[in-house]
Design an enzyme around this catalytic site. Sequence first.
Site, PDB file in Angstrom:
ATOM      1  N   SER A 132      77.381 -34.695  43.937  1.00 22.66           N
ATOM      2  CA  SER A 132      78.003 -35.599  42.973  1.00 22.66           C
ATOM      3  C   SER A 132      77.599 -37.041  43.231  1.00 22.66           C
ATOM      4  CB  SER A 132      79.521 -35.465  43.105  1.00 22.66           C
ATOM      5  OG  SER A 132      80.165 -36.440  42.343  1.00 22.66           O
ATOM      6  N   ALA A 133      77.525 -37.805  42.140  1.00 23.41           N
ATOM      7  CA  ALA A 133      77.319 -39.251  42.270  1.00 23.41           C
ATOM      8  C   ALA A 133      78.465 -39.895  43.035  1.00 23.41           C
ATOM      9  CB  ALA A 133      77.215 -39.871  40.879  1.00 23.41           C
ATOM     10  N   TYR A 156      87.400 -35.755  48.170  1.00 22.65           N
ATOM     11  CA  TYR A 156      86.486 -34.924  47.383  1.00 22.65           C
ATOM     12  C   TYR A 156      85.035 -35.339  47.618  1.00 22.65           C
ATOM     13  CZ  TYR A 156      83.558 -33.539  43.520  1.00 22.65           C
ATOM     14  OH  TYR A 156      82.490 -33.068  42.797  1.00 22.65           O
ATOM     15  N   LYS A 160      81.646 -33.358  49.530  1.00 23.01           N
ATOM     16  CA  LYS A 160      80.313 -33.125  48.951  1.00 23.01           C
ATOM     17  C   LYS A 160      79.222 -33.648  49.885  1.00 23.01           C
ATOM     18  CE  LYS A 160      81.242 -30.765  45.525  1.00 23.01           C
ATOM     19  NZ  LYS A 160      80.591 -29.493  45.167  1.00 23.01           N
ATOM     20  N   TYR A 184      75.067 -34.802  40.384  1.00 20.64           N
ATOM     21  CA  TYR A 184      75.363 -35.006  38.971  1.00 20.64           C
ATOM     22  C   TYR A 184      76.089 -36.328  38.780  1.00 20.64           C
ATOM     23  CZ  TYR A 184      75.646 -29.857  39.545  1.00 20.64           C
ATOM     24  OH  TYR A 184      75.471 -28.544  39.896  1.00 20.64           O
ATOM     25  N   ASN A 206      89.570 -36.961  34.138  1.00 24.38           N
ATOM     26  CA  ASN A 206      88.278 -37.515  33.702  1.00 24.38           C
ATOM     27  C   ASN A 206      88.406 -38.062  32.276  1.00 24.38           C
ATOM     28  OD1 ASN A 206      86.745 -34.966  35.539  1.00 24.38           O
ATOM     29  ND2 ASN A 206      86.397 -37.116  35.942  1.00 24.38           N
ATOM     30  N   PRO A 300      92.077 -47.414  41.798  1.00 23.98           N
ATOM     31  CA  PRO A 300      91.472 -47.653  43.122  1.00 23.98           C
ATOM     32  C   PRO A 300      90.266 -46.748  43.364  1.00 23.98           C
ATOM     33  CG  PRO A 300      93.863 -47.412  43.306  1.00 23.98           C
ATOM     34  CD  PRO A 300      93.506 -47.086  41.885  1.00 23.98           C
ATOM     35  N   GLY A 301      89.217 -47.314  43.943  1.00 26.74           N
ATOM     36  CA  GLY A 301      88.031 -46.524  44.293  1.00 26.74           C
ATOM     37  C   GLY A 301      86.987 -46.465  43.201  1.00 26.74           C
TER      38      GLY A 301
HETATM   39  P1  NAD Z   1      84.872 -26.250  37.423  1.00 29.64           P
HETATM   40  O1  NAD Z   1      86.189 -26.392  38.096  1.00 29.64           O
HETATM   41  O2  NAD Z   1      84.867 -26.055  35.953  1.00 29.64           O
HETATM   42  O3  NAD Z   1      84.024 -25.075  38.096  1.00 29.64           O
HETATM   43  C1  NAD Z   1      84.186 -24.695  39.426  1.00 29.64           C
HETATM   44  C2  NAD Z   1      84.368 -23.201  39.449  1.00 29.64           C
HETATM   45  O4  NAD Z   1      84.583 -22.784  40.809  1.00 29.64           O
HETATM   46  C3  NAD Z   1      85.588 -22.742  38.649  1.00 29.64           C
HETATM   47  O5  NAD Z   1      85.209 -21.709  37.766  1.00 29.64           O
HETATM   48  C4  NAD Z   1      86.571 -22.250  39.703  1.00 29.64           C
HETATM   49  O6  NAD Z   1      87.385 -21.189  39.236  1.00 29.64           O
HETATM   50  C5  NAD Z   1      85.629 -21.835  40.826  1.00 29.64           C
HETATM   51  N1  NAD Z   1      86.265 -21.862  42.144  1.00 29.64           N
HETATM   52  C6  NAD Z   1      87.061 -22.836  42.650  1.00 29.64           C
HETATM   53  N2  NAD Z   1      87.492 -22.480  43.885  1.00 29.64           N
HETATM   54  C7  NAD Z   1      86.929 -21.272  44.150  1.00 29.64           C
HETATM   55  C8  NAD Z   1      87.011 -20.377  45.241  1.00 29.64           C
HETATM   56  N3  NAD Z   1      87.769 -20.656  46.320  1.00 29.64           N
HETATM   57  N4  NAD Z   1      86.329 -19.230  45.185  1.00 29.64           N
HETATM   58  C9  NAD Z   1      85.562 -18.920  44.097  1.00 29.64           C
HETATM   59  N5  NAD Z   1      85.474 -19.720  43.025  1.00 29.64           N
HETATM   60  C10 NAD Z   1      86.155 -20.880  43.041  1.00 29.64           C
HETATM   61  O7  NAD Z   1      84.007 -27.536  37.829  1.00 29.64           O
HETATM   62  P2  NAD Z   1      82.620 -28.033  37.259  1.00 29.64           P
HETATM   63  O8  NAD Z   1      82.858 -29.319  36.568  1.00 29.64           O
HETATM   64  O9  NAD Z   1      81.914 -26.950  36.561  1.00 29.64           O
HETATM   65  O10 NAD Z   1      81.903 -28.381  38.616  1.00 29.64           O
HETATM   66  C11 NAD Z   1      80.977 -27.479  39.235  1.00 29.64           C
HETATM   67  C12 NAD Z   1      80.441 -28.115  40.491  1.00 29.64           C
HETATM   68  O11 NAD Z   1      79.849 -29.364  40.167  1.00 29.64           O
HETATM   69  C13 NAD Z   1      81.489 -28.413  41.556  1.00 29.64           C
HETATM   70  O12 NAD Z   1      80.925 -28.145  42.805  1.00 29.64           O
HETATM   71  C14 NAD Z   1      81.747 -29.896  41.388  1.00 29.64           C
HETATM   72  O13 NAD Z   1      82.168 -30.474  42.594  1.00 29.64           O
HETATM   73  C15 NAD Z   1      80.372 -30.394  40.984  1.00 29.64           C
HETATM   74  N6  NAD Z   1      80.392 -31.628  40.199  1.00 29.64           N
HETATM   75  C16 NAD Z   1      81.141 -31.706  39.061  1.00 29.64           C
HETATM   76  C17 NAD Z   1      81.157 -32.893  38.328  1.00 29.64           C
HETATM   77  C18 NAD Z   1      82.012 -33.040  37.108  1.00 29.64           C
HETATM   78  O14 NAD Z   1      82.347 -34.173  36.750  1.00 29.64           O
HETATM   79  N7  NAD Z   1      82.369 -31.980  36.408  1.00 29.64           N
HETATM   80  C19 NAD Z   1      80.374 -33.984  38.747  1.00 29.64           C
HETATM   81  C20 NAD Z   1      79.616 -33.868  39.921  1.00 29.64           C
HETATM   82  C21 NAD Z   1      79.632 -32.676  40.635  1.00 29.64           C
HETATM   83  C1  WQD Z   2      84.967 -42.592  33.966  1.00 28.93           C
HETATM   84  C2  WQD Z   2      85.382 -43.989  33.553  1.00 28.93           C
HETATM   85  C3  WQD Z   2      87.355 -44.755  34.698  1.00 28.93           C
HETATM   86  C4  WQD Z   2      90.093 -41.839  32.858  1.00 28.93           C
HETATM   87  C5  WQD Z   2      84.600 -38.693  38.493  1.00 28.93           C
HETATM   88  C6  WQD Z   2      84.475 -38.267  39.915  1.00 28.93           C
HETATM   89  C7  WQD Z   2      83.060 -37.870  40.181  1.00 28.93           C
HETATM   90  C8  WQD Z   2      82.522 -36.860  39.190  1.00 28.93           C
HETATM   91  C9  WQD Z   2      82.775 -37.283  37.795  1.00 28.93           C
HETATM   92  C10 WQD Z   2      82.843 -34.741  40.229  1.00 28.93           C
HETATM   93  C11 WQD Z   2      85.831 -44.866  34.735  1.00 28.93           C
HETATM   94  C12 WQD Z   2      87.618 -44.624  33.211  1.00 28.93           C
HETATM   95  C13 WQD Z   2      88.972 -42.559  33.214  1.00 28.93           C
HETATM   96  C14 WQD Z   2      91.136 -42.479  32.125  1.00 28.93           C
HETATM   97  C15 WQD Z   2      89.828 -44.511  32.142  1.00 28.93           C
HETATM   98  N1  WQD Z   2      83.153 -35.584  39.335  1.00 28.93           N
HETATM   99  N2  WQD Z   2      88.852 -43.872  32.871  1.00 28.93           N
HETATM  100  N3  WQD Z   2      90.955 -43.802  31.796  1.00 28.93           N
HETATM  101  O1  WQD Z   2      85.507 -41.667  38.042  1.00 28.93           O
HETATM  102  O2  WQD Z   2      83.151 -41.911  37.130  1.00 28.93           O
HETATM  103  O3  WQD Z   2      83.788 -39.834  38.268  1.00 28.93           O
HETATM  104  O4  WQD Z   2      84.151 -37.624  37.649  1.00 28.93           O
HETATM  105  O5  WQD Z   2      82.010 -34.830  41.068  1.00 28.93           O
HETATM  106  O6  WQD Z   2      83.101 -37.343  41.432  1.00 28.93           O
HETATM  107  O7  WQD Z   2      84.848 -39.345  40.749  1.00 28.93           O
HETATM  108  O8  WQD Z   2      84.721 -40.288  36.058  1.00 28.93           O
HETATM  109  O9  WQD Z   2      85.716 -39.599  33.926  1.00 28.93           O
HETATM  110  O10 WQD Z   2      87.255 -40.138  35.853  1.00 28.93           O
HETATM  111  O11 WQD Z   2      86.002 -41.997  34.752  1.00 28.93           O
HETATM  112  O12 WQD Z   2      89.734 -45.704  31.839  1.00 28.93           O
HETATM  113  O13 WQD Z   2      92.180 -41.899  31.799  1.00 28.93           O
HETATM  114  O14 WQD Z   2      86.530 -43.886  32.703  1.00 28.93           O
HETATM  115  O15 WQD Z   2      88.011 -45.875  35.230  1.00 28.93           O
HETATM  116  O16 WQD Z   2      85.425 -46.182  34.452  1.00 28.93           O
HETATM  117  P1  WQD Z   2      84.325 -41.049  37.418  1.00 28.93           P
HETATM  118  P2  WQD Z   2      85.992 -40.424  35.130  1.00 28.93           P
END
Ligand code: NAD
Ligand code: WQD
Length: 339
Positions: A132-133, A156, A160, A184, A206, A300-301
Amino acid sequence: MTQHLIQTRRILLTGGAGFIGSHTYVALVRAGYSVAILDNFANARRDVPDRLAQIVNAPTTVYDCDIRSEKDVSQVFDSERFDAVVHFAALKSVPEGQADPLGYYETNCGGLFNIASAMKATGVEKMVFSSSAAIYGEPAEMPIREDSRPSPQSVYAQTKLVGEEFLTSLSAADQDLQVGILRYFNPVGAHPSGLIGEDPSQPPTNLVPVIARVALGLIPSLTVYGGDYPTADGTGVRDYIHVQDLAHGHVLSLDALFAGRGNHCVNLGTGTGYSVLDVVKAYERASGQHIPYEITNRRPGDPAVSCAATDLARKLLGFEAQLGLDDMCAGNWQFIKEA
Ligand code: NAD
Ligand code: WQD
């Protein structure tokens, strides 16, 4: 006559019923891979495999398995031979991770350990890992290059980074193991069929899933976290990427590993940033709904801006995002209004 048998590669998608995993399932099947899903459905609907079967017109293999159980994971790897793993299964909520850090380490790091152990025990030598970014935190430079110093701001994000370092260290010690690490940025959108999309079972945090709830009338308005950032309109800027582009990135990553091009660690983003208010406007265009919002304090963050440097993914994988913010919002709305 000589028969040339082309062996179809068998891929295990952990978390394959989730948001990004389900879209990647379709992309991999379409690219000619044979794919099995492992998921415990902690954050996915039980009907996702049936919907995937409908999209690709072929039955889905599903292992209902919790990656926290070493025994259950071993059983999956003993039941058939995989050529590679794409490891999505994880917990991904920043606030939830702060409330339950041990639970997040158990799933995101302990679960990864169980998968890597089972791979070693059964001779599976390739993994694509969802990073993740978020690992970059408050970046010193923009756009963010892969060699930027990581600075995770949450449990979290830290899980990662631990996962990345664990896999990098394993593969440095074991030359047989090849790893593609994909960082991502902010995934949005849905499959054009409208059958799969982002469907959080918990109240979302999100941006786009929250906006979608406003558009559906489930919550009265969007809370915008901060209107005083040093950005054009004062709201936070992010690199939103269509989940279909992201899914394609996994095909390219696996292709590169199978072609013997070695390890890679790349950003998957578009390189273009949009503010919170840009996203609000795009969602209004896509849905035809008015999205009321109120601006409050910063969260925050949260960094002011987060945008990917995209040249390394282009160079190593040939990856280039094709779809834009309007496609992302339209896809999300099409899915969410019928979910
Ligand atoms: P998601 O929650 O939709 O998918 C994760 C899947 O993992 C789910 O289907 C869940 O049921 C399964 N899972 C969770 N715990 C488990 C366990 N203990 N055993 C087996 N399966 C389990 O999330 P996503 O958005 O599809 O994210 C997929 C991956 O990408 C994750 O590793 C997440 O950290 C990473 N990621 C997501 C984002 C984002 O914003 N969506 C951004 C960056 C990275
Ligand atoms: C986007 C922008 C918020 C909600 C997170 C995780 C990152 C990755 C993607 C998994 C920011 C603003 C949001 C709201 C708002 N996931 N916002 N009101 O924080 O960039 O990244 O999701 O890996 O790990 O940290 O995404 O969608 O939460 O926020 O104003 O109700 O929207 O401040 O500027 P973020 P986000």
